[in-house]
Design a protein around this motif. Structure first.
Motif, PDB file in Angstrom:
ATOM      1  N   GLN A   1      40.665  36.474  49.626  1.00 10.57           N
ATOM      2  CA  GLN A   1      39.805  36.699  50.790  1.00 10.57           C
ATOM      3  C   GLN A   1      38.324  36.649  50.427  1.00 10.57           C
ATOM      4  OE1 GLN A   1      40.521  40.437  52.770  1.00 10.57           O
ATOM      5  NE2 GLN A   1      38.949  40.066  54.308  1.00 10.57           N
ATOM      6  N   PHE A   2      37.987  37.117  49.228  1.00  8.71           N
ATOM      7  CA  PHE A   2      36.590  37.184  48.824  1.00  8.71           C
ATOM      8  C   PHE A   2      36.210  36.099  47.815  1.00  8.71           C
ATOM      9  CE2 PHE A   2      37.488  41.242  50.688  1.00  8.71           C
ATOM     10  CZ  PHE A   2      36.402  41.392  51.530  1.00  8.71           C
ATOM     11  N   GLY A   3      37.060  35.072  47.695  1.00 16.16           N
ATOM     12  CA  GLY A   3      36.755  33.924  46.847  1.00 16.16           C
ATOM     13  C   GLY A   3      36.763  34.216  45.362  1.00 16.16           C
ATOM     14  N   LEU A   4      37.488  35.250  44.957  1.00 17.66           N
ATOM     15  CA  LEU A   4      37.547  35.641  43.556  1.00 17.66           C
ATOM     16  C   LEU A   4      38.655  34.840  42.862  1.00 17.66           C
ATOM     17  CD1 LEU A   4      36.663  37.529  41.272  1.00 17.66           C
ATOM     18  CD2 LEU A   4      38.173  39.273  42.232  1.00 17.66           C
ATOM     19  N   LYS A   5      38.256  33.871  42.040  1.00 16.76           N
ATOM     20  CA  LYS A   5      39.225  32.982  41.384  1.00 16.76           C
ATOM     21  C   LYS A   5      39.901  33.652  40.183  1.00 16.76           C
ATOM     22  CE  LYS A   5      37.749  28.919  43.469  1.00 16.76           C
ATOM     23  NZ  LYS A   5      37.897  29.305  44.827  1.00 16.76           N
TER      24      LYS A   5
ATOM     25  N   ASN B   1      41.736  48.715  30.996  1.00 13.44           N
ATOM     26  CA  ASN B   1      43.000  48.635  31.743  1.00 13.44           C
ATOM     27  C   ASN B   1      42.876  47.584  32.847  1.00 13.44           C
ATOM     28  OD1 ASN B   1      44.094  50.890  30.299  1.00 13.44           O
ATOM     29  ND2 ASN B   1      42.894  52.223  31.607  1.00 13.44           N
ATOM     30  N   LEU B   2      42.787  46.327  32.459  1.00 10.89           N
ATOM     31  CA  LEU B   2      42.622  45.273  33.457  1.00 10.89           C
ATOM     32  C   LEU B   2      43.891  45.047  34.262  1.00 10.89           C
ATOM     33  CD1 LEU B   2      40.495  42.631  31.527  1.00 10.89           C
ATOM     34  CD2 LEU B   2      39.734  44.305  33.211  1.00 10.89           C
ATOM     35  N   HIS B   3      45.023  45.260  33.650  1.00 15.42           N
ATOM     36  CA  HIS B   3      46.288  45.077  34.379  1.00 15.42           C
ATOM     37  C   HIS B   3      47.234  46.209  34.011  1.00 15.42           C
ATOM     38  CE1 HIS B   3      49.334  43.005  36.653  1.00 15.42           C
ATOM     39  NE2 HIS B   3      50.157  43.140  35.635  1.00 15.42           N
ATOM     40  N   ARG B   4      47.626  46.965  35.007  1.00 14.03           N
ATOM     41  CA  ARG B   4      48.561  48.066  34.789  1.00 14.03           C
ATOM     42  C   ARG B   4      49.970  47.571  35.086  1.00 14.03           C
ATOM     43  NH1 ARG B   4      44.252  51.533  37.753  1.00 14.03           N
ATOM     44  NH2 ARG B   4      42.970  52.058  35.989  1.00 14.03           N
ATOM     45  N   LYS B   5      50.866  47.834  34.198  1.00 20.08           N
ATOM     46  CA  LYS B   5      52.245  47.376  34.341  1.00 20.08           C
ATOM     47  C   LYS B   5      52.822  47.831  35.692  1.00 20.08           C
ATOM     48  CE  LYS B   5      56.586  47.243  31.865  1.00 20.08           C
ATOM     49  NZ  LYS B   5      57.310  47.617  30.667  1.00 20.08           N
ATOM     50  N   GLY B   6      53.400  46.876  36.404  1.00 17.49           N
ATOM     51  CA  GLY B   6      54.045  47.185  37.671  1.00 17.49           C
ATOM     52  C   GLY B   6      53.101  47.233  38.864  1.00 17.49           C
ATOM     53  N   SER B   7      51.803  47.009  38.631  1.00 17.86           N
ATOM     54  CA  SER B   7      50.826  47.067  39.718  1.00 17.86           C
ATOM     55  C   SER B   7      50.470  45.658  40.170  1.00 17.86           C
ATOM     56  CB  SER B   7      49.562  47.784  39.253  1.00 17.86           C
ATOM     57  OG  SER B   7      48.571  47.729  40.252  1.00 17.86           O
ATOM     58  N   LYS B   8      50.246  45.500  41.468  1.00 17.55           N
ATOM     59  CA  LYS B   8      49.809  44.201  41.979  1.00 17.55           C
ATOM     60  C   LYS B   8      48.295  44.036  41.875  1.00 17.55           C
ATOM     61  CE  LYS B   8      49.223  45.225  46.893  1.00 17.55           C
ATOM     62  NZ  LYS B   8      49.541  44.765  48.243  1.00 17.55           N
ATOM     63  N   TYR B   9      47.616  45.073  41.438  1.00 19.46           N
ATOM     64  CA  TYR B   9      46.163  45.039  41.305  1.00 19.46           C
ATOM     65  C   TYR B   9      45.793  44.764  39.860  1.00 19.46           C
ATOM     66  CZ  TYR B   9      46.710  47.387  45.744  1.00 19.46           C
ATOM     67  OH  TYR B   9      47.086  47.700  47.016  1.00 19.46           O
ATOM     68  N   GLN B  10      44.708  44.000  39.671  1.00 20.17           N
ATOM     69  CA  GLN B  10      44.259  43.756  38.304  1.00 20.17           C
ATOM     70  C   GLN B  10      42.780  43.443  38.259  1.00 20.17           C
ATOM     71  OE1 GLN B  10      46.763  40.257  37.347  1.00 20.17           O
ATOM     72  NE2 GLN B  10      44.878  39.247  36.781  1.00 20.17           N
ATOM     73  N   GLY B  11      42.245  43.514  37.065  1.00 19.00           N
ATOM     74  CA  GLY B  11      40.849  43.185  36.829  1.00 19.00           C
ATOM     75  C   GLY B  11      39.963  44.405  36.755  1.00 19.00           C
TER      76      GLY B  11
ATOM     77  N   SER C   1      32.224  37.956  38.454  1.00 23.16           N
ATOM     78  CA  SER C   1      32.691  37.552  39.784  1.00 23.16           C
ATOM     79  C   SER C   1      33.413  38.703  40.487  1.00 23.16           C
ATOM     80  CB  SER C   1      33.578  36.300  39.701  1.00 23.16           C
ATOM     81  OG  SER C   1      34.653  36.483  38.830  1.00 23.16           O
ATOM     82  N   SER C   2      34.075  39.562  39.727  1.00 18.65           N
ATOM     83  CA  SER C   2      34.741  40.729  40.325  1.00 18.65           C
ATOM     84  C   SER C   2      33.723  41.724  40.873  1.00 18.65           C
ATOM     85  CB  SER C   2      35.628  41.435  39.294  1.00 18.65           C
ATOM     86  OG  SER C   2      36.739  40.648  38.973  1.00 18.65           O
ATOM     87  N   ALA C   3      32.596  41.869  40.181  1.00 18.53           N
ATOM     88  CA  ALA C   3      31.548  42.779  40.654  1.00 18.53           C
ATOM     89  C   ALA C   3      30.935  42.257  41.960  1.00 18.53           C
ATOM     90  CB  ALA C   3      30.470  42.960  39.583  1.00 18.53           C
ATOM     91  N   TYR C   4      30.703  40.950  42.025  1.00 18.40           N
ATOM     92  CA  TYR C   4      30.210  40.371  43.289  1.00 18.40           C
ATOM     93  C   TYR C   4      31.239  40.579  44.401  1.00 18.40           C
ATOM     94  CZ  TYR C   4      26.123  38.001  41.309  1.00 18.40           C
ATOM     95  OH  TYR C   4      24.912  37.724  40.728  1.00 18.40           O
ATOM     96  N   ALA C   5      32.508  40.384  44.083  1.00 17.69           N
ATOM     97  CA  ALA C   5      33.569  40.580  45.083  1.00 17.69           C
ATOM     98  C   ALA C   5      33.641  42.046  45.508  1.00 17.69           C
ATOM     99  CB  ALA C   5      34.915  40.113  44.524  1.00 17.69           C
ATOM    100  N   TYR C   6      33.430  42.971  44.573  1.00 22.00           N
ATOM    101  CA  TYR C   6      33.434  44.396  44.904  1.00 22.00           C
ATOM    102  C   TYR C   6      32.344  44.697  45.939  1.00 22.00           C
ATOM    103  CZ  TYR C   6      32.828  49.452  44.485  1.00 22.00           C
ATOM    104  OH  TYR C   6      32.702  50.785  44.771  1.00 22.00           O
ATOM    105  N   VAL C   7      31.142  44.187  45.710  1.00 20.91           N
ATOM    106  CA  VAL C   7      30.027  44.432  46.633  1.00 20.91           C
ATOM    107  C   VAL C   7      30.354  43.842  48.008  1.00 20.91           C
ATOM    108  CG1 VAL C   7      27.588  43.931  47.104  1.00 20.91           C
ATOM    109  CG2 VAL C   7      28.306  44.583  44.798  1.00 20.91           C
ATOM    110  N   ALA C   8      30.897  42.624  48.025  1.00 16.46           N
ATOM    111  CA  ALA C   8      31.259  41.984  49.297  1.00 16.46           C
ATOM    112  C   ALA C   8      32.378  42.760  49.998  1.00 16.46           C
ATOM    113  CB  ALA C   8      31.690  40.540  49.053  1.00 16.46           C
ATOM    114  N   HIS C   9      33.335  43.250  49.209  1.00 14.19           N
ATOM    115  CA  HIS C   9      34.469  44.007  49.745  1.00 14.19           C
ATOM    116  C   HIS C   9      33.995  45.304  50.389  1.00 14.19           C
ATOM    117  CE1 HIS C   9      38.421  46.267  49.108  1.00 14.19           C
ATOM    118  NE2 HIS C   9      38.748  45.245  49.877  1.00 14.19           N
ATOM    119  N   VAL C  10      33.090  46.003  49.728  1.00 21.21           N
ATOM    120  CA  VAL C  10      32.540  47.252  50.271  1.00 21.21           C
ATOM    121  C   VAL C  10      31.786  46.963  51.569  1.00 21.21           C
ATOM    122  CG1 VAL C  10      30.816  49.070  49.890  1.00 21.21           C
ATOM    123  CG2 VAL C  10      32.463  48.531  48.095  1.00 21.21           C
ATOM    124  N   LYS C  11      30.955  45.929  51.569  1.00 19.90           N
ATOM    125  CA  LYS C  11      30.184  45.573  52.765  1.00 19.90           C
ATOM    126  C   LYS C  11      31.127  45.237  53.926  1.00 19.90           C
ATOM    127  CE  LYS C  11      26.514  42.539  54.366  1.00 19.90           C
ATOM    128  NZ  LYS C  11      25.607  41.443  54.043  1.00 19.90           N
TER     129      LYS C  11
END
Length: 185
Positions: free
Chosen positions: A59-63, A38-48, A70-80
């Motif tokens: 904000q976290f340089g995720l292209k 479920n990378l993209h849920r219909k009607g949601s602004k979140y994806q991946g 790259s999303s996993a690296y961004a997740y770790v940076a986001h949590v930190k």
């Protein structure tokens, strides 16, 4: 479904390079996108794989929000990043010094996931709301959680919440319990 071996290998690389626990990456990947189904849920602004908004991705340089590595690296940076925001919000409350009782009862990887989901400031609000001495100051946040819960409960659960006039503390605990169960740690 089970995680694909190539996805597991990708998360192992990210874990090894960042020092972030592999279980935390796998749990968040499962919860956020059901292992990429479920990378993209219909009607949601979140994806991946880790469900980033465009703003957070920028904000976290995720292209490419759909790229697992790259999303996993961004997740770790986001949590930190959110851990620092959480600490500064909690430490900013003079009367809260040393009182982390609610969040200390949450598994560290669940706490990290909730930081990803709620943000540092949101987690600080949960902490303050969970402190009985601060309920008056955070009642609006409880009300928001309770409203969200009521929208997402089954009709039977909604009747129970309304009939028993569930307290704000119970609503908050239900919310935290539901997040913890979903991670499966």
């Amino acid at each position: 479904p089970d995680i694909k071996l190539k996805d597991l290998a990708t998360l192992q690389i990210v874990s090894a390079k960042t020092g972030y626990p592999l279980d935390g990456l796998i749990g968040a990947y499962k919860l956020e996108s059901n292992y990429g189904l479920n990378l993209h849920r219909k009607g949601s602004k979140y994806q991946g794989p880790f469900q980033f908004s465009k703003e957070a991705a920028d904000q976290f340089g995720l292209k490419d929000r759909n790229d697992l590595k790259s999303s996993a690296y961004a997740y770790v940076a986001h949590v930190k990043y959110n851990k620092e925001r959480y600490k500064s919000n909690i430490d900013g409350e003079a009367s809260m010094k040393g009182d982390y009782q609610l969040m200390n009862n949450v598994d560290p990887l669940t706490f990290d996931y909730m930081l990803h989901q709620q943000g540092g400031k949101g987690m600080a609000r949960l902490q303050l709301a969970g402190n009985p001495d601060k309920v008056g100051n955070a009642k609006w946040y409880y009300d928001q959680i309770r409203s969200t819960l009521l929208k997402n409960l089954t009709p039977k659960q909604q009747k129970h919440f309304k009939r028993n006039d569930v307290s704000e503390q119970q609503a908050l605990q239900y919310y935290i319990d539901s997040q913890t169960k979903n991670l499966g740690f």
